[in-house]
Design a protein around this motif. Sequence first.
Motif, PDB file in Angstrom:
ATOM      1  N   ASN A 194      44.546  29.596  43.755  1.00  0.00           N
ATOM      2  CA  ASN A 194      43.500  30.589  44.023  1.00  0.00           C
ATOM      3  C   ASN A 194      43.183  31.422  42.780  1.00  0.00           C
ATOM      4  O   ASN A 194      42.615  32.494  42.882  1.00  0.00           O
ATOM      5  CB  ASN A 194      43.895  31.494  45.194  1.00  0.00           C
ATOM      6  N   ASP A 195      43.626  30.918  41.607  1.00  0.00           N
ATOM      7  CA  ASP A 195      43.369  31.550  40.295  1.00  0.00           C
ATOM      8  C   ASP A 195      43.852  33.000  40.233  1.00  0.00           C
ATOM      9  O   ASP A 195      43.186  33.859  39.651  1.00  0.00           O
ATOM     10  CB  ASP A 195      41.869  31.477  39.953  1.00  0.00           C
ATOM     11  N   CYS A 196      45.022  33.278  40.857  1.00  0.00           N
ATOM     12  CA  CYS A 196      45.538  34.643  40.820  1.00  0.00           C
ATOM     13  C   CYS A 196      46.109  34.989  39.443  1.00  0.00           C
ATOM     14  O   CYS A 196      46.200  36.160  39.086  1.00  0.00           O
ATOM     15  CB  CYS A 196      46.605  34.846  41.891  1.00  0.00           C
TER      16      CYS A 196
ATOM     17  N   ARG B 114      49.203  34.654  38.315  1.00  0.00           N
ATOM     18  CA  ARG B 114      50.616  35.081  38.233  1.00  0.00           C
ATOM     19  C   ARG B 114      51.435  34.100  37.394  1.00  0.00           C
ATOM     20  O   ARG B 114      52.312  34.511  36.644  1.00  0.00           O
ATOM     21  CB  ARG B 114      51.206  35.168  39.646  1.00  0.00           C
TER      22      ARG B 114
ATOM     23  N   CYS C 172      54.110  31.499  42.550  1.00  0.00           N
ATOM     24  CA  CYS C 172      52.898  31.011  43.221  1.00  0.00           C
ATOM     25  C   CYS C 172      53.002  31.215  44.744  1.00  0.00           C
ATOM     26  O   CYS C 172      53.934  30.707  45.374  1.00  0.00           O
ATOM     27  CB  CYS C 172      52.690  29.536  42.894  1.00  0.00           C
TER      28      CYS C 172
END
Lengths: 264, 45
Positions: free
Chosen positions: A172-174, A176, A211
């Motif tokens: 989700n392209d966070c 982290r 993740c």
Amino acid sequence: MAIEINVIELTERYAKFIISGLTPASANALRRCMINEVPRMAIDEVNFYENTSVLFDEQLALRLGLIPLRADPGLYVLEDECTCEDGCSLCQSTASISAEGPIKIYSSDLVMGDENISVADDNILIVDLKDGQKLLLNAIIKLGTGEMHAKWQNAVVCGYKNIPHVSITDCNDCGRCVDVCPRDVFKCVDGRVMIGDDINCSCCNLCVEACELDGIVIEEDPEAFLFKLETDGGMTASALIVYAVRMLRDKAVRLKSVLERFSH
Amino acid sequence: MGYYCAKCKYLVEIDYGSPGIRCNYCGHRILIKQRPTMVKTVKAE
């Protein structure tokens, strides 16, 4: 499966390469051979005639022994394998120092008795002689292997790891994983998380834990290895690899002949 | 082979009969054994 070698970096003293198509046992045999079994020359005994320096004879002898010497190991034989009884030009050579202070004695001041032997680094300080201090010694250089003493060890750094493969199955392209990765395997391009150079991955699994979607998978190729090798200059990195592989091959041939003798 | 004084470098003859040792010349109590003239062989390890 054919063995393939892909050289990533190669300098005189450093090599980084990928070798694939090997079993872990063979890769470890190659590593151990490079560290322990490729012979080299090093100072083994020191005869002191005069030493009024601040260092004890034993300390000086140890310092001399650890100086890396550059020589072709094929020109000499191990002391145990030589036919002579008390040392000959095939199994040993000499080096000497004769100096009176004030002077700093460096490794380049070693006077070699054999032109085929030289010091790998000229600027290693052996001892600093003050005014009036004298040093007169004769050192005996012998061939040896790393399993006898570390001074005869060619590869000062030699290790390998399986080639890691990192893949993203859900994201989700966070970002982290980009933050936690200590090896900068992931990179963020235009807000999207992408995998950069996954060969640097140390398989620490920090990204997998970070993740939330469990979308990162790290796998290791069991038959491909990334070798890193560093020598102290006694032998070039490429020559060391070739020498070690030849030694392994000769050992395998000897083992085969022994096994064949038993099978008959 | 004898001992020499660490302070004045005077070669000291030690009288083993008397209690304690010191330099006959300056009275310093630290004496250093002279290095033997023979060749000393040391393993480099």
